[in-house]
Design a protein around this motif. Structure first.
Motif, PDB file in Angstrom:
ATOM      1  N   GLU A 247       9.368  14.190  -2.443  1.00  0.00           N
ATOM      2  CA  GLU A 247       7.972  13.984  -2.077  1.00  0.00           C
ATOM      3  C   GLU A 247       7.038  14.483  -3.180  1.00  0.00           C
ATOM      4  OE1 GLU A 247       5.416  12.036   0.280  1.00  0.00           O
ATOM      5  OE2 GLU A 247       7.609  12.058   0.293  1.00  0.00           O
ATOM      6  N   ARG A 250       6.981  11.742  -5.629  1.00  0.00           N
ATOM      7  CA  ARG A 250       6.291  10.561  -5.105  1.00  0.00           C
ATOM      8  C   ARG A 250       4.775  10.721  -5.160  1.00  0.00           C
ATOM      9  NH1 ARG A 250       6.628   9.272   0.132  1.00  0.00           N
ATOM     10  NH2 ARG A 250       6.640   7.027  -0.076  1.00  0.00           N
ATOM     11  N   THR A 251       4.288  11.954  -5.082  1.00  0.00           N
ATOM     12  CA  THR A 251       2.849  12.197  -4.964  1.00  0.00           C
ATOM     13  C   THR A 251       2.221  12.840  -6.200  1.00  0.00           C
ATOM     14  OG1 THR A 251       3.293  14.334  -3.890  1.00  0.00           O
ATOM     15  CG2 THR A 251       3.016  12.421  -2.454  1.00  0.00           C
ATOM     16  N   LYS A 288       9.146   8.518   3.359  1.00  0.00           N
ATOM     17  CA  LYS A 288       8.575   9.810   3.002  1.00  0.00           C
ATOM     18  C   LYS A 288       9.658  10.882   3.001  1.00  0.00           C
ATOM     19  CE  LYS A 288       4.760  12.942   4.088  1.00  0.00           C
ATOM     20  NZ  LYS A 288       3.610  13.221   4.986  1.00  0.00           N
ATOM     21  N   TYR A 328      10.460  16.000   6.889  1.00  0.00           N
ATOM     22  CA  TYR A 328       9.500  14.903   6.994  1.00  0.00           C
ATOM     23  C   TYR A 328       9.807  14.006   8.186  1.00  0.00           C
ATOM     24  CZ  TYR A 328       7.981  16.550   2.492  1.00  0.00           C
ATOM     25  OH  TYR A 328       7.503  17.353   1.484  1.00  0.00           O
ATOM     26  N   ASN A 332       6.928  13.438  11.053  1.00  0.00           N
ATOM     27  CA  ASN A 332       6.505  12.090  11.412  1.00  0.00           C
ATOM     28  C   ASN A 332       6.497  11.867  12.922  1.00  0.00           C
ATOM     29  OD1 ASN A 332       6.184  11.374   8.790  1.00  0.00           O
ATOM     30  ND2 ASN A 332       8.170  10.379   8.586  1.00  0.00           N
TER      31      ASN A 332
END
Length: 340
Positions: A247, A250-251, A288, A328, A332
């Motif tokens: 993550e 990814r961000t 995610k 995650y 979620n």
């Protein structure tokens, strides 16, 4: 009064330590054995560098040659964690291998994908043009082979005709060369090898894996079931650290990720080059934190049923993986029960 203050402080400290111990249960392991990739950074290595893996330590035991080889070493107990294309994972799990998929770790998106390339002047324009031709893939029985088979099937090429398409196991670094020299009519290229080949020109894409499936997670990391049973706290901490590292990548702006990767490669001193890192663009992970979806495994279950290696309904995706350790998945709001 000072004595009372000290007593209160001691009591608060004791409560804090108790709460910390409760929140961070003792881990059963101190290190995680894994295989790496030359010139690349694994999520385990990134997790350690970011501080997410501590107090666990990553122990590199050598580099792997392929995904199928990597997960086979998990089965034999030579490493604690390994990853491969989902088709290879399903195939091994269908043979009742004692492993469990716990995290998605690579895939395809607009920046990260594998393509099947021909020379610019090639007469090959469609799936039917592949009959009687040779295609270079990195290894048999893995991601690249399954994508070719899917492309042929979607374009109504029969099984008998598909058998006339020859897959040639070729090291990725020589994929462009064998295409340009005419040793094969099609080659598979991804990442830096694809980008460099396109920069040189003279080739064009026939199709890509993203053309077939859109953005999708293509491979999962697996743990031995005995490892999970004997090390539940370690398993949760390990998967959480890996999910957080995915993550983070990814961000975080790609320039920052690339700089971190180069630092890690330089620090591990394995006599390798970090040059290809400049071409890194994205994780390719769709979910995610690497959360696994049923559909990412069902695709390959269906293929094994078609090949006669599984009976319809013999295996369900939820038999093969768990999201229970992924933070995650919980955040979620999904239910864990189905995957426990």
């Amino acid at each position: 009064m000072p004595n009372l203050s000290k007593l209160l402080a001691a009591a608060l400290l004791s409560l804090g330590l108790a709460a910390s111990a409760s929140a961070n249960p003792k881990l059963e392991k101190t290190e995680i054995r894994y295989q790496g990739w030359a010139g690349q950074v694994t999520w385990l290595e990134l997790a350690e560098d970011l501080g997410y893996l501590a107090p666990l330590k990553a122990k590199w035991v050598g580099n792997t040659t392929s995904g199928p080889q990597d997960i086979q070493t998990v089965v034999t107990g030579d490493v604690d964690i390994g990853g491969a294309f989902n088709g290879a994972v399903v195939k091994l799990l269908a043979k009742k291998a004692p492993i469990k998929a716990v995290l998605g770790y690579y895939g395809a998106d607009e920046n990260t994908y594998s393509g099947y390339y021909v020379r610019e002047d090639s007469p090959i324009k469609s799936a039917r043009d592949l009959i009687g031709k040779k295609i270079a893939v990195n290894t048999l029985g893995a991601h690249h082979e399954f994508m070719v088979r899917e492309y042929l099937a979607r374009n109504k090429v029969t099984d008998a005709e598909a058998k006339q398409v020859t897959l040639v196991a070729t090291p990725p670094v020589t994929g462009e060369q064998v295409l340009r020299q005419g040793q094969v009519e099609v080659t598979t290229l991804g990442g830096v090898l694809r980008d460099k080949a396109l920069e040189r020109g003279g080739i064009r894409a026939l199709f890509t894996d993203r053309d077939l499936y859109g953005d999708f997670t293509a491979g999962t990391l697996v743990l031995h079931t005995k490892f999970i049973e004997q090390n539940p706290n370690t398993s949760r901490h390990l998967v959480s650290a890996l999910a957080r590292s995915i993550e983070w990548a990814r961000t975080t702006p790609p320039t920052e990720v690339r700089a971190r990767f180069v630092k890690i490669i330089d620090a591990r001193k394995r006599a390798e080059s970090a040059d290809t890192i400049q071409y890194w663009k994205s994780t390719g992970v769709a979910g995610k934190g690497g959360v696994i979806k049923d559909s990412e495994l069902q695709i390959w279950i269906d293929w094994l049923v078609k090949d006669g290696l599984l009976k319809p309904g013999q295996v369900k995706p939820t038999d093969l993986y768990t999201n229970a350790f992924n933070p995650y998945f919980v955040s979620n709001g999904d239910k864990l029960a189905a995957n426990k």
